[in-house]
Write an enzyme that holds these catalytic residues in place. Structure first.
Site, PDB file in Angstrom:
ATOM      1  N   TYR A   1      12.119   3.848  -0.437  1.00  0.00           N
ATOM      2  CA  TYR A   1      11.327   2.808   0.231  1.00  0.00           C
ATOM      3  C   TYR A   1      10.004   2.535  -0.476  1.00  0.00           C
ATOM      4  O   TYR A   1       9.606   3.254  -1.381  1.00  0.00           O
ATOM      5  CB  TYR A   1      11.155   3.066   1.715  1.00  0.00           C
ATOM      6  CG  TYR A   1      10.456   4.305   2.212  1.00  0.00           C
ATOM      7  CD1 TYR A   1      10.403   4.550   3.575  1.00  0.00           C
ATOM      8  CD2 TYR A   1       9.829   5.216   1.368  1.00  0.00           C
ATOM      9  CE1 TYR A   1       9.759   5.652   4.095  1.00  0.00           C
ATOM     10  CE2 TYR A   1       9.182   6.322   1.865  1.00  0.00           C
ATOM     11  CZ  TYR A   1       9.138   6.537   3.222  1.00  0.00           C
ATOM     12  OH  TYR A   1       8.493   7.638   3.719  1.00  0.00           O
ATOM     13  N   GLU A   2       9.369   1.421  -0.084  1.00  0.00           N
ATOM     14  CA  GLU A   2       8.189   0.870  -0.765  1.00  0.00           C
ATOM     15  C   GLU A   2       8.491   0.504  -2.213  1.00  0.00           C
ATOM     16  O   GLU A   2       7.659   0.665  -3.102  1.00  0.00           O
ATOM     17  CB  GLU A   2       7.004   1.848  -0.686  1.00  0.00           C
ATOM     18  CG  GLU A   2       6.620   2.246   0.708  1.00  0.00           C
ATOM     19  CD  GLU A   2       6.473   1.071   1.657  1.00  0.00           C
ATOM     20  OE1 GLU A   2       6.146  -0.037   1.195  1.00  0.00           O
ATOM     21  OE2 GLU A   2       6.714   1.261   2.861  1.00  0.00           O
ATOM     22  N   GLY A   3       9.674  -0.010  -2.431  1.00  0.00           N
ATOM     23  CA  GLY A   3      10.102  -0.373  -3.777  1.00  0.00           C
ATOM     24  C   GLY A   3      10.773   0.813  -4.425  1.00  0.00           C
ATOM     25  O   GLY A   3      10.144   1.847  -4.654  1.00  0.00           O
TER      26      GLY A   3
ATOM     27  N   MET B   1       3.941  -2.927   8.726  1.00  0.00           N
ATOM     28  CA  MET B   1       4.184  -4.078   7.861  1.00  0.00           C
ATOM     29  C   MET B   1       5.650  -4.450   7.978  1.00  0.00           C
ATOM     30  O   MET B   1       6.539  -3.619   7.798  1.00  0.00           O
ATOM     31  CB  MET B   1       3.785  -3.803   6.414  1.00  0.00           C
ATOM     32  CG  MET B   1       4.375  -2.602   5.740  1.00  0.00           C
ATOM     33  SD  MET B   1       3.747  -2.504   4.047  1.00  0.00           S
ATOM     34  CE  MET B   1       4.572  -1.031   3.464  1.00  0.00           C
TER      35      MET B   1
END
Length: 596
Positions: free
Chosen positions: A442-444, A165
């Site tokens: 990461y990933e928010g 992504m």
């Protein structure tokens, strides 16, 4: 070099004794034929792959890292990584929970999540290559056209291709509403996409012949902000109508990030220079489509820290039993030796038990949450589906933030057990610490997860979903209210439940007056609610262990000891957290910006 032994006994306890997943899954039409023997056999074989194939590559992969050829834009992964991936594909592991319509095995997400815990314990950096493919698969399965599914899903299912992504850009970080990558419509219905992406995990590697990038970009007429983002499939090599590989697409790795940890995974800067892509879903609705992948990734990142916590704990225990250092304060425990093993020192035990409790609590929370994912995806009862979706949304930020915070604490403790040796690469502990630190970012970031939990998942619906989860806890407390043996677990559980209710109401009232109060309290609040979930599951586990204690099985004695440690030594952290959450916004904002 560190070793890894899959914790199959505890996994079986969580799956079959605590949550009775077979009975739960049999209620879903897609899983009516599931049985415990199948689940156990899959995890046992998966554990062999993890411990025997990829765990031995973890230390060397960290030392070697990835190498970029700037002339060809190709990335070489560490020695043995590509070959291990071929074994993974040959074993059918990528297809475990995928749709049989595209060549998948159709097993529950719950089983796949336990397998991925073991993969992450064995080698987090390696696991990120196939892990991101699952997210790409789920996104296209949910939002792709029939032609897109036919073209891409079979290859992602088998693992012949991998996925990524491509979200963030150098200037925008988590604020994707600011992204600038452009998508220009073409006469044939495709798009030419131009821009820069950064921090793209597994963006380029040598495992497979094609990589399917899911890219966020803006159409020419896109409104500003997050409502103007569209999603596109941009393969490394263009794909012909018959599924064969076409010419090289204009998306390439222009740089590798030199990171603190996860060295074995290629974290790429990606350049798109008129790369050809196809639209996924509706124009300007790309962020909603991508949330399928992002939420899967958030559950996956929590699972990464669970895996690291478990493997760090295992190795620290082994070391603590062997390492001789001083005598126990209460007298020699190994009088035939020059000093006692450090496991006899109380603070060493505290560090080990902290890691153990965080691993066991995370495993229970993960299992419960992913079971809701199975229900949300497969149930034919609309009410059950909606309830599961709401609970999944509530618990996802807790899994991502609480488990990764705990993973950082646990791996640091386990390094400390080693003393000076913990700082030395060959023991493996300092790698676990470095790898664990990225999971909080990461990933928010975990602050973003905390804002999501408090602002969106709790206050936005007046706490309705949290109240439903709290009702399950209250029912358990009522059931065990007269059980004398359970009072040491039930009473503190009831206490933290009441405190969460009051804290939620208090923050909600403050937020009406000033929304920044949510930002001031959110991180502490998420950690308090995380402890509420752990307390609930440890109390349920303790009930089972008490009932089985007379069997003499040492597993249940250990489960009780861990639960008692959690309630006595870890849950009390909530008292401080509640106090700091209630301190509110003022202490954070009263200093003038110029004085920083």
């Amino acid at each position: 070099m560190p070793t890894y032994n899959p914790p199959l006994r505890d996994m079986q306890f969580v799956l079959h004794e605590l949550f009775n997943v077979v009975d739960e899954l049999k209620m879903l039409p897609a899983h009516q034929d599931i049985d415990a023997d199948t689940i156990n056999a899959v995890l046992e074989e998966g554990g062999k792959f993890c411990s025997q194939v990829i765990a031995p590559l973890n230390l060397s992969g960290d030392s070697e890292g990835c190498q970029l050829n700037r002339d060809t834009h190709e990335v070489q992964t560490p020695k043995g990584f590509k070959e291990a991936y071929q074994q993974y594909v040959e074993g059918g592991w990528p297809a475990l929970s995928c749709d049989p319509a595209y060549g998948g095995q159709g097993l529950p997400f719950t089983v796949n999540q336990f397998f991925y815990e073991m993969l992450n314990s064995a080698n987090q950096a390696w696991t990120m290559y196939p892990g991101l493919s699952h997210g790409a698969y789920e996104c296209l399965h949910a939002h792709g056209t029939d032609d897109q599914k036919k073209l891409y899903l079979p290859k992602l299912t088998t693992g012949e291709w991998t996925g990524t992504m491509c979200l963030t850009e150098p200037h925008c970080g988590t604020d994707l509403g600011m992204l600038r990558t452009k998508a220009e419509p073409q006469a044939d219905g495709s798009y030419k996409i131009t821009g820069q992406k950064i921090f793209i995990s597994a963006g380029e590697h040598d495992f497979v012949e094609n990589i399917v990038h899911l890219v966020l970009a803006r159409l020419p007429d896109a409104p500003q902000g997050s409502k103007g983002i569209s999603l596109f499939i941009v393969p490394k090599f263009k794909v012909n109508a018959d599924g064969s590989i076409g010419e090289r697409n204009a998306i390439f790795c222009s740089g590798l990030e030199h990171k603190m940890g996860i060295h074995g995974n290629s974290t790429c800067q990606m350049t798109l220079d008129g790369a050809v892509g196809t639209l996924v879903g509706q124009p300007h609705k790309g962020l909603q489509a991508m949330f399928v992948m992002m939420n899967a990734a958030r559950l996956g990142v929590g699972n990464q820290s669970l895996g690291l916590t478990e493997v760090a704990y295992q190795n620290a225990v082994t070391y603590a039993k062997d390492r001789l250092q001083m005598r126990a304060l209460s007298g020699p425990k190994a009088p035939d030796k020059p000093a006692d093993p450090i496991i006899h020192h109380p603070d060493v035990r505290k560090m080990l038990l902290t890691a153990r409790a965080f691993a066991e609590g995370a495993r229970m929370l993960q299992a419960y949450t992913v079971l809701q994912l199975d229900k949300a995806f497969y149930s034919d009862d609309e009410d059950e589906k909606k309830d599961a979706e709401a609970e999944l949304a509530l618990l996802t930020p807790i899994i991502k933030a609480f488990i990764t915070d705990n993973g950082w604490i646990a791996t640091s403790h386990c390094l400390q057990v080693y003393g000076g040796h913990g700082y030395i690469h060959e023991w493996g502990m300092e790698q676990f610490v470095r790898d664990a630190r990225i999971n909080m970012i990461y990933e928010g970031t975990n602050t973003v997860q905390s804002l999501d939990l408090l602002g969106r998942k709790v206050l936005q619906n007046n706490g309705a979903t949290l109240k439903k989860f709290g009702k399950k806890i209250a029912e358990f407390i009522e059931e065990e209210g007269t059980n004398e043996a359970m009072q040491e677990f039930v009473n503190p559980l009831a206490d933290i439940g009441d405190k969460v209710t009051k804290l939620t109401q208090e923050i909600g009232m403050k937020a009406f007056a000033n929304p920044d109060e949510v930002g001031a309290a959110a991180v502490d609040y998420l950690r308090v609610v995380g402890h509420l979930t752990f307390a609930y599951f440890f109390a349920r586990a303790a009930k089972i262990a008490l009932a089985q204690e007379a069997s003499g099985d040492p597993f249940y004695r250990a489960k009780l000891a861990t639960a008692r440690f959690y309630f006595a030594k870890l849950l009390p952290e909530t008292a401080t957290l509640i106090r700091t959450a209630r301190a509110g916004l003022k202490p954070l904002m009263e200093m003038d910006e110029a004085l920083f």
